[in-house]
Design a protein around this motif. Sequence first.
Motif, PDB file in Angstrom:
ATOM      1  N   GLU A  90     -36.346  29.106  22.770  1.00  0.00           N
ATOM      2  CA  GLU A  90     -36.280  27.683  22.413  1.00  0.00           C
ATOM      3  C   GLU A  90     -34.991  27.329  21.663  1.00  0.00           C
ATOM      4  N   THR A  91     -34.505  28.246  20.808  1.00  0.00           N
ATOM      5  CA  THR A  91     -33.243  28.004  20.107  1.00  0.00           C
ATOM      6  C   THR A  91     -32.113  27.796  21.096  1.00  0.00           C
ATOM      7  N   PHE A  92     -32.048  28.682  22.065  1.00  0.00           N
ATOM      8  CA  PHE A  92     -31.017  28.616  23.109  1.00  0.00           C
ATOM      9  C   PHE A  92     -31.120  27.295  23.868  1.00  0.00           C
ATOM     10  N   VAL A  93     -32.313  26.934  24.273  1.00  0.00           N
ATOM     11  CA  VAL A  93     -32.527  25.694  25.033  1.00  0.00           C
ATOM     12  C   VAL A  93     -32.087  24.482  24.219  1.00  0.00           C
ATOM     13  N   ASP A  94     -32.511  24.429  22.960  1.00  0.00           N
ATOM     14  CA  ASP A  94     -32.185  23.282  22.110  1.00  0.00           C
ATOM     15  C   ASP A  94     -30.679  23.160  21.874  1.00  0.00           C
ATOM     16  N   LYS A  95     -30.004  24.273  21.662  1.00  0.00           N
ATOM     17  CA  LYS A  95     -28.557  24.230  21.439  1.00  0.00           C
ATOM     18  C   LYS A  95     -27.833  23.701  22.683  1.00  0.00           C
ATOM     19  N   LEU A  96     -28.316  24.069  23.845  1.00  0.00           N
ATOM     20  CA  LEU A  96     -27.722  23.565  25.088  1.00  0.00           C
ATOM     21  C   LEU A  96     -27.960  22.063  25.247  1.00  0.00           C
ATOM     22  N   ILE A  97     -29.147  21.606  24.892  1.00  0.00           N
ATOM     23  CA  ILE A  97     -29.442  20.171  24.970  1.00  0.00           C
ATOM     24  C   ILE A  97     -28.565  19.398  23.987  1.00  0.00           C
ATOM     25  N   VAL A 114     -35.478  16.887  25.802  1.00  0.00           N
ATOM     26  CA  VAL A 114     -34.294  16.043  25.995  1.00  0.00           C
ATOM     27  C   VAL A 114     -34.521  14.677  25.352  1.00  0.00           C
ATOM     28  N   ILE A 115     -35.698  14.098  25.550  1.00  0.00           N
ATOM     29  CA  ILE A 115     -36.016  12.796  24.945  1.00  0.00           C
ATOM     30  C   ILE A 115     -36.049  12.905  23.420  1.00  0.00           C
ATOM     31  N   PHE A 116     -36.609  14.006  22.922  1.00  0.00           N
ATOM     32  CA  PHE A 116     -36.665  14.234  21.476  1.00  0.00           C
ATOM     33  C   PHE A 116     -35.271  14.170  20.855  1.00  0.00           C
ATOM     34  N   ALA A 124     -22.936  16.179  14.582  1.00  0.00           N
ATOM     35  CA  ALA A 124     -23.371  17.452  15.173  1.00  0.00           C
ATOM     36  C   ALA A 124     -24.409  18.133  14.294  1.00  0.00           C
ATOM     37  N   LYS A 125     -24.206  18.093  12.973  1.00  0.00           N
ATOM     38  CA  LYS A 125     -25.162  18.698  12.059  1.00  0.00           C
ATOM     39  C   LYS A 125     -26.522  18.005  12.163  1.00  0.00           C
ATOM     40  N   GLY A 126     -26.481  16.689  12.342  1.00  0.00           N
ATOM     41  CA  GLY A 126     -27.728  15.945  12.468  1.00  0.00           C
ATOM     42  C   GLY A 126     -28.532  16.342  13.688  1.00  0.00           C
ATOM     43  N   LEU A 127     -27.843  16.691  14.760  1.00  0.00           N
ATOM     44  CA  LEU A 127     -28.519  17.189  15.956  1.00  0.00           C
ATOM     45  C   LEU A 127     -29.010  18.619  15.764  1.00  0.00           C
ATOM     46  N   MET A 128     -28.092  19.488  15.331  1.00  0.00           N
ATOM     47  CA  MET A 128     -28.389  20.916  15.252  1.00  0.00           C
ATOM     48  C   MET A 128     -29.456  21.246  14.214  1.00  0.00           C
ATOM     49  N   SER A 129     -29.629  20.385  13.219  1.00  0.00           N
ATOM     50  CA  SER A 129     -30.637  20.650  12.192  1.00  0.00           C
ATOM     51  C   SER A 129     -32.060  20.601  12.751  1.00  0.00           C
ATOM     52  N   ASN A 130     -32.218  20.078  13.963  1.00  0.00           N
ATOM     53  CA  ASN A 130     -33.537  19.977  14.591  1.00  0.00           C
ATOM     54  C   ASN A 130     -33.786  21.058  15.648  1.00  0.00           C
ATOM     55  N   VAL A 131     -32.860  21.998  15.759  1.00  0.00           N
ATOM     56  CA  VAL A 131     -33.016  23.096  16.723  1.00  0.00           C
ATOM     57  C   VAL A 131     -34.124  24.037  16.260  1.00  0.00           C
ATOM     58  N   ARG A 132     -34.980  24.440  17.183  1.00  0.00           N
ATOM     59  CA  ARG A 132     -36.053  25.367  16.858  1.00  0.00           C
ATOM     60  C   ARG A 132     -35.495  26.752  16.520  1.00  0.00           C
TER      61      ARG A 132
END
Length: 265
Positions: free
Chosen positions: A161-168, A226-228, A148-156
């Motif tokens: 955009e932060t909200f969108v990335d966290k949902l993805i 999403v692809i990112f 999870a940390k590996g994913l969340m570390s790339n959130v804008r």
Amino acid sequence: MQHTELLEPIKSFLLCETPDEWVAEAKKAENLPVLLSDHLICELKAAQTAMWLIRKYAVDKDSANNLLAWLEPYEKFVYRKEGDLDTLAKNLKFSKSIVPKAESKLRQDLIDKMVSLIKEELHHFYQVLEIIQSRGIPYENITAGRYAKGLMSNVRTHEPETFVDKLICGAYIEARSCERFSRLAPYLDGELNKFYVSLLRSEARHYQDYLTLAQSISHKDITERVIFFGKIEADLIKSPDPDFKFHSGMPIYLGVLDSETTKTD
């Protein structure tokens, strides 16, 4: 494979399948305690993530405090080993009112989807704990893996955009959980097989709820994003990982053994 039709959208969404090497490690009887303990904690974390999204973006202060109180007994059990099944059973339902910050269809949609998700995750938490205790497995609070940390570390870091990335990110975590339930279930005993298949059925829609919300919030198409995150998620799943957990990557001992074998040859 059970529920092939149900899994097709999830497999299409994920950019890789769980490696056979992870399944081989996961089905070992000696790894069941850590898998179940990590699964228990993952259910709480999923509820916490949904709770954070509601509190941050959707509800007033009083509602946020009521929601925090809902999760408190589960957090006390996981982090302090306080409470028991009876204590948790009294908190499976949420009966307090939730007031949106302002009139907004999106906020209400977020509340509806996330409250439903929290209820399911807490119910699953309770079910996993029942299984752990019925098998005499001592609960130990284990450290978090890298996933999870590996994913969340790339959130804008700027909105929305932060909200969108966290949902993805939430979508990928939920989808991977379902995929792993399906990979692991055939190798488990009857009780656990039935339980994991039931989880697969109930949680298969969660990743879609996250994606729907993400697209509703974003000012542009989220496909590129999403692809990112899909590539990052796949790398976390396929790359060597020394810490075996429910969402861990390739068991690292395989690479070590291969290297030693090459040297010997």
